[in-house]
Design a protein around this motif. Sequence first.
Motif: not given
Length: 514
Positions: A281-295, A332-342
């Motif tokens: 919002e307003d040109g800045e990141l207000k909240k990091r998501g799970y994808v950001d946290e797992a970079k 667009e942000i490149k997602a540098d993550i591995r995904i594991i599901c159960s």
Amino acid sequence: MRLEISCHDRVGLAKDILEVLERYGINLLAIDASNFGFIYLQFAEIEFDTLSELMPQLRKVEGVYDVRTVSFMPSEQKHYALKTLLKTLPDLVFSIDVKSRVRIVNESALMALELPEEEVIGELLNQWVQGFSFSRWITEPQVLAQATRVQIGSNEYIAEMLPLYLPDEQEEGESVMVGAVVSLKSAARVGKQFNALQSQTTSFETVLATSDKMKEVLQTAQRMAQLDSPLLITGETGIGKELMAKASHEASMRREQPFVAINCAALPDHIAEEELFGLHEDGELKKRGYVDEAKGGTIFFDEIAEMSSAAQVKLLRLLQDGSFRHIGGGQEIKADIRIICSTQKNLAELCQTGEFREDLYYRINVLNYHIPSLRERKQDIIPLTEMFLEHYSQQLSSPTRRISLQCRDVLLSYAWPGNVRQLKNAIFRAVSMHSGGNELEAEQLKLPSYAEGFGYFDNEFEGSLDDAMKQFEAGLLRRLYPAYPSTRQLARKLGVSHTAIANKLRDYKITKKK
């Protein structure tokens, strides 16, 4: 009966106090004296009237300030504190004299020897502990603390020997050796302590696998951990899917980066996108998501079948494009993550009923393995029980117990619908409620009645047999119908008429989703 006498230290005080006791015919059992102006007396119980006369007489003794009854002597408190400490220590502890004969032994040691205390006290320690000569060590000119490997039967331990000295009353500043304290730790416990100091991470080495089925799963998991493609882990509830996901992360090239676990059932539709990708919002990141946290690391979607339809769409886009945008952001942000599901559910069946997106299923099911239930790998049950028993005994400062033969039979015959988690909880409950005894008994597990193929015994079922049959029938048809092109084929499969199947589908309001 115990008395605490506060007094002034003077020569002859104890003699005067004993004379008062003698006048009342009281036989003294024990006496403690401290350097803080107190004398403690212990004697047999006496009548209240006698005590009422005795205490004023003691207060009349020169130097006595006050007299009162107490619950214990200082020496008793020290004795029982030491006894409690020795009883709760998981290590084997022996105190030996200068002839290496056992004088004190704790409960863990008696359990390892499988002997009562009276058969151990007074005997040479080397009668059971092999690999080190205690008698030779204790007679050396200079006895120093030592640590070495020893054995009791086929079990190996790390032994620590500490010489025990008392002050020499004849020579000031000197001491006399009166024996030693010997502490034995199992090699496994030493290894666990070392590993705990070295790392707090979860690895495949921490996953116990005795059965061939679980060993095969571990081999597959270790190979797949090195790959970067999406991984799907299936298995019943409580089987350890998250543990394996963490181990896969720790064995991968991403181990130095974050491991983020997401409970899909707790990911509401209205904030799913914000939680996953963050808010801009307003040109800045207000909240990091799970994808950001797992970079750079791994995201684990626990119970992916519980993910809402809206969240499934968001995840599919991430898997398809390999990139994402913050909500409100244009970049667009490149997602540098591995995904594991159960999942514990059959995703293929959920795709047929429209409850799970088929395109997402194929995206997350690139690599996969199934963890067998505990009842399918019974060889692991007793080793897991022993591991949990040792772990919780140490955690709760309780002596580690053996598993009784009857308890072994119950453990192996029980269906374990909650799998490893249920077993772990049962052992924790048994250890935390332990009130004595050297063996873990079946009744201490407090397992609910359960029969494989039938489930938990339900004393609160309401309805008729016909109601229960209809529920089962409807459930079966809901699972099978989507897999057949027509009602006629389904009727042939179930061995009934086409009309009967059509009527039942209509009665139960079962239709194929378009």
